[in-house]
Design a protein around this motif. Structure first.
Motif, short mmCIF file in Angstrom:
data_model
loop_
_atom_site.label_atom_id
_atom_site.label_comp_id
_atom_site.label_asym_id
_atom_site.label_seq_id
_atom_site.Cartn_x
_atom_site.Cartn_y
_atom_site.Cartn_z
N VAL A 33 0.81 -1.22 0.00
CA VAL A 33 0.00 0.00 0.00
C VAL A 33 0.85 1.27 0.00
O VAL A 33 0.61 2.19 -0.78
N ARG A 34 1.83 1.35 0.87
CA ARG A 34 2.65 2.57 0.94
C ARG A 34 3.36 2.84 -0.39
O ARG A 34 3.39 3.98 -0.86
N ALA A 37 0.79 3.97 -3.08
CA ALA A 37 0.35 5.35 -2.85
C ALA A 37 1.45 6.36 -3.18
O ALA A 37 1.19 7.40 -3.79
N SER A 57 -4.16 8.71 -2.03
CA SER A 57 -3.76 8.46 -0.64
C SER A 57 -3.56 6.96 -0.38
O SER A 57 -3.91 6.11 -1.21
N GLN A 58 -3.07 6.66 0.81
CA GLN A 58 -2.94 5.26 1.21
C GLN A 58 -4.31 4.61 1.32
O GLN A 58 -4.45 3.42 1.05
#
Length: 198
Positions: A33-34, A37, A57-58
């Motif tokens: 995820v990081r 994003a 965004s995340q």
């Protein structure tokens, strides 16, 4: 936020990995995820990708990864170079009769042939695994680099249409392309994409 995600979900692994000369393509997980994003949160990407919001965004990445986990077809892949995420490539099945190739890479990875390499692997996988006769794709008319990727993959121009882009909040002209199974078969000398099961 990420600490609230249950650990078993983080460890859910993809059963299908595509490998090319320089890249590994696998199903994205919540552990990515990081990176997703960070890469996707660039206006230059969002302005050329129909469905990416900006800012990204995340939370957007979490929603995306969870949606992909629920998808029974494994045709959306995180692209990695030397085990570092660099972008996404995949097939969108919203219109089952006209599956659509989509892709984006982090800006720092543009211009190195990664997107063409990843797209070819996914095209090959899709024609091998699914009973489809053609794929479609598109590129904003102001994005010659994306058009170039499609042409290198054998896609043929089929016209111009208006498509809505989420980040722009409006519609803009898109060059539309189509690739038939027969054209792909005749071009398939690339031989640099293999699939392995995990």
């Amino acid at each position: 936020m990420l600490q609230d995600i249950p650990t078993p979900t983080l460890r859910k692994a993809s059963s299908c990995v595509l490998e090319t000369e320089r890249l590994m393509l696998r199903r994205p997980t919540l552990a990515d995820v990081r990176a997703i994003a960070r890469l996707a949160n660039d206006r230059r990407i969002a302005d050329n990708t129909r469905r990416l919001p900006h800012p990204y965004s995340q939370d957007h990445a979490i929603d995306f990864v969870r949606a992909m986990a629920d998808e029974r077809r494994e045709t959306v892949f995180l692209v990695e170079n030397n085990f570092v995420p660099i972008g996404m490539v995949g097939i969108d099945w919203r219109q089952p009769e006209t599956p659509e190739l989509g892709y984006w890479l982090g800006v720092e990875h543009w211009g190195q042939g990664f997107c063409t390499e990843a797209a070819r692997a996914v095209i090959d996988f899709t024609f091998e695994e699914f009973d489809v006769e053609h794929l479609i794709s598109g590129a904003r008319v102001t994005n010659p680099s994306s058009r170039n990727i499609l042409e290198k993959c054998g896609f043929q121009w089929s016209g111009v249409e208006l498509h809505r882009f989420e980040a722009l909040g409006s519609s803009t002209p898109v060059d539309c392309f189509r690739l038939s199974r027969s054209v792909w078969s005749s071009l398939k000398n690339w031989n640099n994409s293999t699939r392995r099961e995990r």
